[in-house]
Motif scaffolding. Sequence first.
Motif, short mmCIF file in Angstrom:
data_model
loop_
_atom_site.label_atom_id
_atom_site.label_comp_id
_atom_site.label_asym_id
_atom_site.label_seq_id
_atom_site.Cartn_x
_atom_site.Cartn_y
_atom_site.Cartn_z
N GLU A 50 0.83 -1.35 0.04
CA GLU A 50 -0.05 -0.02 0.06
C GLU A 50 0.88 1.22 -0.15
N SER A 51 0.28 2.52 -0.21
CA SER A 51 0.86 3.72 -0.25
C SER A 51 -0.02 4.75 0.57
N PHE A 52 0.29 5.78 0.91
CA PHE A 52 -0.67 6.91 1.49
C PHE A 52 -0.11 8.19 0.85
N VAL A 53 -1.10 9.22 0.84
CA VAL A 53 -0.90 10.44 0.28
C VAL A 53 -0.59 11.27 1.48
N LEU A 54 0.50 12.04 1.47
CA LEU A 54 0.85 13.06 2.63
C LEU A 54 1.04 14.29 1.98
N VAL A 55 0.44 15.44 2.71
CA VAL A 55 0.95 16.87 2.43
C VAL A 55 1.64 17.31 3.71
N ASN A 56 2.63 18.09 3.34
CA ASN A 56 3.23 18.77 4.27
C ASN A 56 3.68 20.27 4.17
N VAL A 57 3.65 21.03 5.31
CA VAL A 57 4.19 22.50 5.04
C VAL A 57 5.37 22.73 6.04
N ALA A 58 6.25 22.92 5.60
CA ALA A 58 7.44 23.45 6.18
C ALA A 58 7.83 24.83 6.55
N PHE A 59 8.32 25.31 7.67
CA PHE A 59 8.44 26.69 8.05
C PHE A 59 9.39 26.88 9.20
N GLU A 60 9.90 27.86 9.29
CA GLU A 60 10.80 28.04 10.28
C GLU A 60 10.59 27.74 11.72
N ALA A 61 11.40 27.25 12.43
CA ALA A 61 11.15 26.70 13.51
C ALA A 61 10.41 27.79 14.67
N GLY A 62 10.87 29.10 14.54
CA GLY A 62 10.25 29.93 15.49
C GLY A 62 8.67 30.20 15.42
N VAL A 63 8.18 29.86 13.90
CA VAL A 63 6.74 30.11 13.69
C VAL A 63 6.08 29.13 14.85
N LEU A 64 6.35 28.14 14.94
CA LEU A 64 5.75 26.96 15.93
C LEU A 64 5.81 27.50 17.34
N ASP A 65 7.02 27.89 17.62
CA ASP A 65 7.03 28.64 19.11
C ASP A 65 5.88 29.73 19.28
N TRP A 66 5.85 30.74 18.13
CA TRP A 66 5.05 31.70 18.19
C TRP A 66 3.43 31.37 18.49
N LEU A 67 3.09 30.11 17.65
CA LEU A 67 1.72 29.50 17.73
C LEU A 67 1.46 29.20 19.19
N ARG A 68 2.31 28.43 19.55
CA ARG A 68 2.17 27.95 20.92
C ARG A 68 2.14 29.01 21.81
N GLU A 69 2.91 30.03 21.91
CA GLU A 69 2.81 31.17 23.18
C GLU A 69 1.56 32.09 22.96
N ARG A 70 1.14 32.27 21.44
CA ARG A 70 0.23 33.32 21.14
C ARG A 70 -1.28 32.60 21.28
N TYR A 71 -1.34 31.30 21.16
CA TYR A 71 -2.87 30.83 21.14
C TYR A 71 -2.78 29.38 22.01
N ARG A 72 -1.87 29.12 22.52
CA ARG A 72 -1.80 27.76 23.47
C ARG A 72 -2.85 26.94 23.20
N PRO A 73 -2.58 26.10 21.98
CA PRO A 73 -3.36 25.16 21.42
C PRO A 73 -3.50 24.07 22.41
N SER A 74 -4.39 23.28 22.39
CA SER A 74 -4.56 22.26 23.37
C SER A 74 -3.91 21.10 22.89
N ALA A 75 -3.80 21.00 21.54
CA ALA A 75 -3.11 19.78 20.77
C ALA A 75 -2.34 20.17 19.63
N LEU A 76 -1.29 19.68 19.37
CA LEU A 76 -0.49 19.89 17.99
C LEU A 76 -0.60 18.53 17.32
N THR A 77 -1.55 17.72 17.71
CA THR A 77 -2.03 16.64 16.90
C THR A 77 -3.19 16.40 16.74
N GLY A 78 -3.87 15.43 15.97
CA GLY A 78 -5.53 15.44 15.90
C GLY A 78 -5.75 14.65 14.82
N ARG A 79 -7.15 14.48 14.61
CA ARG A 79 -7.67 13.85 13.37
C ARG A 79 -8.91 14.72 13.10
#
Length: 267
Positions: free
Chosen positions: A79-108
């Motif tokens: 089998e195979s599966f189709v994946l889409v990814n978006v890559a960006f500077e590491a500091g952007v993820l830190d900013w998202l966490r600090e600004r919006y404090r998401p309950s989870a960074l994984t999900g379905r």
Amino acid sequence: MQKLRLRTFVSRDEAFHIGRTNVPVSAPPLHTHDFAEVFWIESGTGLHLINGRREPLVAGEVVFVQPSDVHGFQAKVAESFVLVNVAFEAGVLDWLRERYRPSALTGRVGAADIERLRLLSDALAVGAKSQLARDSFLLQLLAMLTAEDRIGSPVAELPAWLRHAVGEFGRPEHLAGGTQAFAKLAGRSPEHVNRILRQALGKTTTDVVNEIRLDYAARQLRMSDQKITEIALDCGLGNLGHFYSLFQKRFRLTPRKYRIRQHSLVR
């Protein structure tokens, strides 16, 4: 071990990289990188090999990856599966966490959001690779993963199959089906679903189903002129007295007064 670098894929005036990949059975080796990324599965099933763990991947699975993570992918046999990814500077993820404090960074996310993500990512791929485009997309994606408002409780610790049911049940075509439809979406027996919800949230399946129904009713009262009786029927709460009682307990207003208050700002 290979270390991927963001500037290999994007120029200095670009804020992100986006790609869609059909991951084959002979997937590339484990790697790390100097950037953060988010990926989701459009179709198929596979495994995410990350930091020594093997995590199952199914359609709708969304995962944020930190620069320090060592990870890779493995498709199932034949089998195979189709994946889409978006890559960006590491500091952007830190900013998202600090600004919006998401309950989870994984999900379905459910089928409707998978299609929405497909459209959003296609538009992202052909547009300017700007910070505005990147941040707008990431915020929309985080909003899809935030399910607290649907049931009034954090759901980050729920199993993926149960998060899926919470997200999908809010669609109008499922509401009238009640607890049986919820269990079917979860892919588990009603008894098992009820037991896990009690353990995780201290609520029964009926509690969760009715809270999702009432959130839908509140949206309809705010955003449409649909009759209250029709909204109650669409929610699967055909007993109008029961609907009024549940709604007033949840929002401390009758449906009519709730609608009047919500509309008063524009009258």
